[in-house]
Motif scaffolding. Structure first.
Motif, PDB file in Angstrom:
ATOM      1  N   SER A 121       0.287   1.859  15.133  1.00  0.00           N
ATOM      2  CA  SER A 121      -0.549   2.682  14.251  1.00  0.00           C
ATOM      3  C   SER A 121      -0.103   2.607  12.794  1.00  0.00           C
ATOM      4  O   SER A 121      -0.610   3.343  11.958  1.00  0.00           O
ATOM      5  N   LYS A 122       0.848   1.726  12.483  1.00  0.00           N
ATOM      6  CA  LYS A 122       1.361   1.653  11.109  1.00  0.00           C
ATOM      7  C   LYS A 122       0.300   1.342  10.057  1.00  0.00           C
ATOM      8  O   LYS A 122       0.366   1.898   8.969  1.00  0.00           O
ATOM      9  N   PRO A 123      -0.692   0.476  10.315  1.00  0.00           N
ATOM     10  CA  PRO A 123      -1.695   0.253   9.267  1.00  0.00           C
ATOM     11  C   PRO A 123      -2.419   1.534   8.851  1.00  0.00           C
ATOM     12  O   PRO A 123      -2.832   1.675   7.701  1.00  0.00           O
ATOM     13  N   ARG A 124      -2.565   2.477   9.775  1.00  0.00           N
ATOM     14  CA  ARG A 124      -3.256   3.736   9.462  1.00  0.00           C
ATOM     15  C   ARG A 124      -2.305   4.826   8.973  1.00  0.00           C
ATOM     16  O   ARG A 124      -2.663   5.610   8.097  1.00  0.00           O
ATOM     17  N   THR A 125      -1.103   4.895   9.522  1.00  0.00           N
ATOM     18  CA  THR A 125      -0.240   6.045   9.258  1.00  0.00           C
ATOM     19  C   THR A 125       0.835   5.811   8.199  1.00  0.00           C
ATOM     20  O   THR A 125       1.250   6.751   7.536  1.00  0.00           O
ATOM     21  N   LYS A 126       1.300   4.571   8.040  1.00  0.00           N
ATOM     22  CA  LYS A 126       2.366   4.302   7.068  1.00  0.00           C
ATOM     23  C   LYS A 126       1.802   4.417   5.655  1.00  0.00           C
ATOM     24  O   LYS A 126       0.751   3.866   5.347  1.00  0.00           O
ATOM     25  N   VAL A 127       2.536   5.124   4.786  1.00  0.00           N
ATOM     26  CA  VAL A 127       2.088   5.359   3.414  1.00  0.00           C
ATOM     27  C   VAL A 127       3.223   5.013   2.455  1.00  0.00           C
ATOM     28  O   VAL A 127       4.365   5.432   2.647  1.00  0.00           O
ATOM     29  N   TYR A 128       2.910   4.236   1.438  1.00  0.00           N
ATOM     30  CA  TYR A 128       3.861   3.904   0.371  1.00  0.00           C
ATOM     31  C   TYR A 128       3.623   4.872  -0.778  1.00  0.00           C
ATOM     32  O   TYR A 128       2.488   5.053  -1.220  1.00  0.00           O
ATOM     33  N   THR A 129       4.698   5.512  -1.245  1.00  0.00           N
ATOM     34  CA  THR A 129       4.556   6.468  -2.340  1.00  0.00           C
ATOM     35  C   THR A 129       5.414   6.044  -3.521  1.00  0.00           C
ATOM     36  O   THR A 129       6.448   5.402  -3.362  1.00  0.00           O
ATOM     37  N   ARG A 130       4.942   6.400  -4.710  1.00  0.00           N
ATOM     38  CA  ARG A 130       5.732   6.222  -5.920  1.00  0.00           C
ATOM     39  C   ARG A 130       5.413   7.381  -6.842  1.00  0.00           C
ATOM     40  O   ARG A 130       4.314   7.946  -6.795  1.00  0.00           O
ATOM     41  N   TYR A 131       6.366   7.742  -7.673  1.00  0.00           N
ATOM     42  CA  TYR A 131       6.219   8.908  -8.530  1.00  0.00           C
ATOM     43  C   TYR A 131       6.583   8.538  -9.954  1.00  0.00           C
ATOM     44  O   TYR A 131       7.647   7.968 -10.213  1.00  0.00           O
ATOM     45  N   SER A 132       5.706   8.850 -10.887  1.00  0.00           N
ATOM     46  CA  SER A 132       5.910   8.481 -12.291  1.00  0.00           C
ATOM     47  C   SER A 132       6.871   9.417 -13.005  1.00  0.00           C
ATOM     48  O   SER A 132       7.399   9.074 -14.052  1.00  0.00           O
ATOM     49  N   GLY A 133       7.099  10.591 -12.460  1.00  0.00           N
ATOM     50  CA  GLY A 133       7.954  11.573 -13.115  1.00  0.00           C
ATOM     51  C   GLY A 133       7.157  12.634 -13.860  1.00  0.00           C
ATOM     52  O   GLY A 133       7.720  13.609 -14.328  1.00  0.00           O
ATOM     53  N   TYR A 134       5.871  12.441 -13.962  1.00  0.00           N
ATOM     54  CA  TYR A 134       5.001  13.401 -14.642  1.00  0.00           C
ATOM     55  C   TYR A 134       4.252  14.250 -13.619  1.00  0.00           C
ATOM     56  O   TYR A 134       4.034  13.820 -12.485  1.00  0.00           O
ATOM     57  N   PRO A 135       3.816  15.454 -14.014  1.00  0.00           N
ATOM     58  CA  PRO A 135       3.015  16.275 -13.103  1.00  0.00           C
ATOM     59  C   PRO A 135       1.743  15.532 -12.690  1.00  0.00           C
ATOM     60  O   PRO A 135       1.048  14.957 -13.530  1.00  0.00           O
ATOM     61  N   GLY A 136       1.465  15.536 -11.415  1.00  0.00           N
ATOM     62  CA  GLY A 136       0.293  14.827 -10.901  1.00  0.00           C
ATOM     63  C   GLY A 136       0.497  13.324 -10.827  1.00  0.00           C
ATOM     64  O   GLY A 136      -0.465  12.589 -10.616  1.00  0.00           O
ATOM     65  N   GLY A 137       1.726  12.849 -10.978  1.00  0.00           N
ATOM     66  CA  GLY A 137       1.997  11.416 -11.018  1.00  0.00           C
ATOM     67  C   GLY A 137       2.398  10.810  -9.685  1.00  0.00           C
ATOM     68  O   GLY A 137       2.928   9.707  -9.654  1.00  0.00           O
ATOM     69  N   LEU A 138       2.157  11.509  -8.578  1.00  0.00           N
ATOM     70  CA  LEU A 138       2.491  10.981  -7.259  1.00  0.00           C
ATOM     71  C   LEU A 138       1.350  10.097  -6.765  1.00  0.00           C
ATOM     72  O   LEU A 138       0.207  10.544  -6.673  1.00  0.00           O
ATOM     73  N   LYS A 139       1.643   8.859  -6.477  1.00  0.00           N
ATOM     74  CA  LYS A 139       0.641   7.907  -5.989  1.00  0.00           C
ATOM     75  C   LYS A 139       0.957   7.563  -4.546  1.00  0.00           C
ATOM     76  O   LYS A 139       2.094   7.249  -4.209  1.00  0.00           O
ATOM     77  N   ARG A 140      -0.052   7.604  -3.703  1.00  0.00           N
ATOM     78  CA  ARG A 140       0.098   7.259  -2.288  1.00  0.00           C
ATOM     79  C   ARG A 140      -0.841   6.113  -1.960  1.00  0.00           C
ATOM     80  O   ARG A 140      -2.025   6.170  -2.263  1.00  0.00           O
ATOM     81  N   ILE A 141      -0.289   5.070  -1.315  1.00  0.00           N
ATOM     82  CA  ILE A 141      -1.085   3.907  -0.939  1.00  0.00           C
ATOM     83  C   ILE A 141      -0.869   3.649   0.546  1.00  0.00           C
ATOM     84  O   ILE A 141       0.267   3.428   0.976  1.00  0.00           O
ATOM     85  N   PRO A 142      -1.934   3.652   1.371  1.00  0.00           N
ATOM     86  CA  PRO A 142      -1.783   3.324   2.793  1.00  0.00           C
ATOM     87  C   PRO A 142      -1.342   1.866   2.969  1.00  0.00           C
ATOM     88  O   PRO A 142      -1.624   0.999   2.135  1.00  0.00           O
ATOM     89  N   ALA A 143      -0.662   1.604   4.073  1.00  0.00           N
ATOM     90  CA  ALA A 143      -0.122   0.269   4.328  1.00  0.00           C
ATOM     91  C   ALA A 143      -1.231  -0.775   4.438  1.00  0.00           C
ATOM     92  O   ALA A 143      -1.047  -1.914   3.996  1.00  0.00           O
TER      93      ALA A 143
END
Length: 144
Positions: free
Chosen positions: A68-90
Motif C-alpha cells: 500500500s506504499k504508493p497510496r499511504t507513503k508521504v514525503y514531507t518537507r518544511y520551509s520553516g515558514y508558517p503554512g510551509g509544510l508540503k506533503r507529496i504522496p509516493a
C-alpha cells in the motif's frame, strides 16, 4: 608486553558500479546502494573512512513500491515558514521526481555527518537508461 597495531587502509580511488533499478523494490535497491557506497562489500571496510565505490543508478523511474506504499507513503518537507509544510504522496513523487525518491531512500541509510555527505556525493541517479559515466567503465551489479 605485546604491542598491537590497528590496521588502517590507505586511501584508494573508488571503483564504479552500475545498478539497474527497473522492476526492483525501492527499499531493496536503496539498501544495496548504501552498502556499496559505504564499502561494506570490500575486505578492507573501515566504518570511519569512505572506502566505498561510486554508484550509478539507471531506470530510477521504473523502481517499484510494494503493497500500500504508493497510496499511504508521504514525503514531507518544511520551509520553516508558517503554512510551509508540503506533503507529496509516493505515487506522485515517483511520477514527477523519481531521482529524488531514490536519493532520499539512500540518504536515510547512510551515516549522518561529514562522512555520510562524502559517500552521498558518490551517488549518481538517472531516471532513464542513459548515463554519462561510460568512460569510468562501471561494473554492472544485480540487486537481489
Amino acid at each position: 608486553m605485546a604491542v598491537f597495531k590497528t590496521y588502517v587502509p590507505e586511501p584508494q580511488e573508488p571503483g564504479w558500479v552500475l545498478i539497474d533499478a527497473a522492476g526492483q523494490p525501492l527499499g531493496r535497491v536503496a539498501s544495496r546502494i548504501a552498502a556499496l557506497l559505504r564499502g561494506k562489500h570490500k575486505p578492507h571496510f573501515t566504518p570511519n573512512m569512505a572506502v566505498g565505490d561510486c554508484v550509478v543508478v539507471i531506470n530510477a523511474d521504473k523502481v517499484v513500491l510494494k503493497g500500500s506504499k504508493p497510496r499511504t507513503k508521504v514525503y514531507t518537507r518544511y520551509s520553516g515558514y508558517p503554512g510551509g509544510l508540503k506533503r507529496i504522496p509516493a505515487s506522485v513523487m515517483l511520477a514527477q521526481k523519481p531521482v529524488k525518491m531514490v536519493e532520499h531512500a539512500v540518504k536515510g541509510m547512510l551515516p549522518k555527518g561529514p562522512l555520510g555527505r562524502v559517500m552521498f556525493r558518490r551517488l549518481k541517479v538517472y531516471a532513464g537508461p542513459q548515463h554519462p559515466h561510460a568512460a569510468q567503465k562501471p561494473v554492472k551489479m544485480e540487486v537481489k
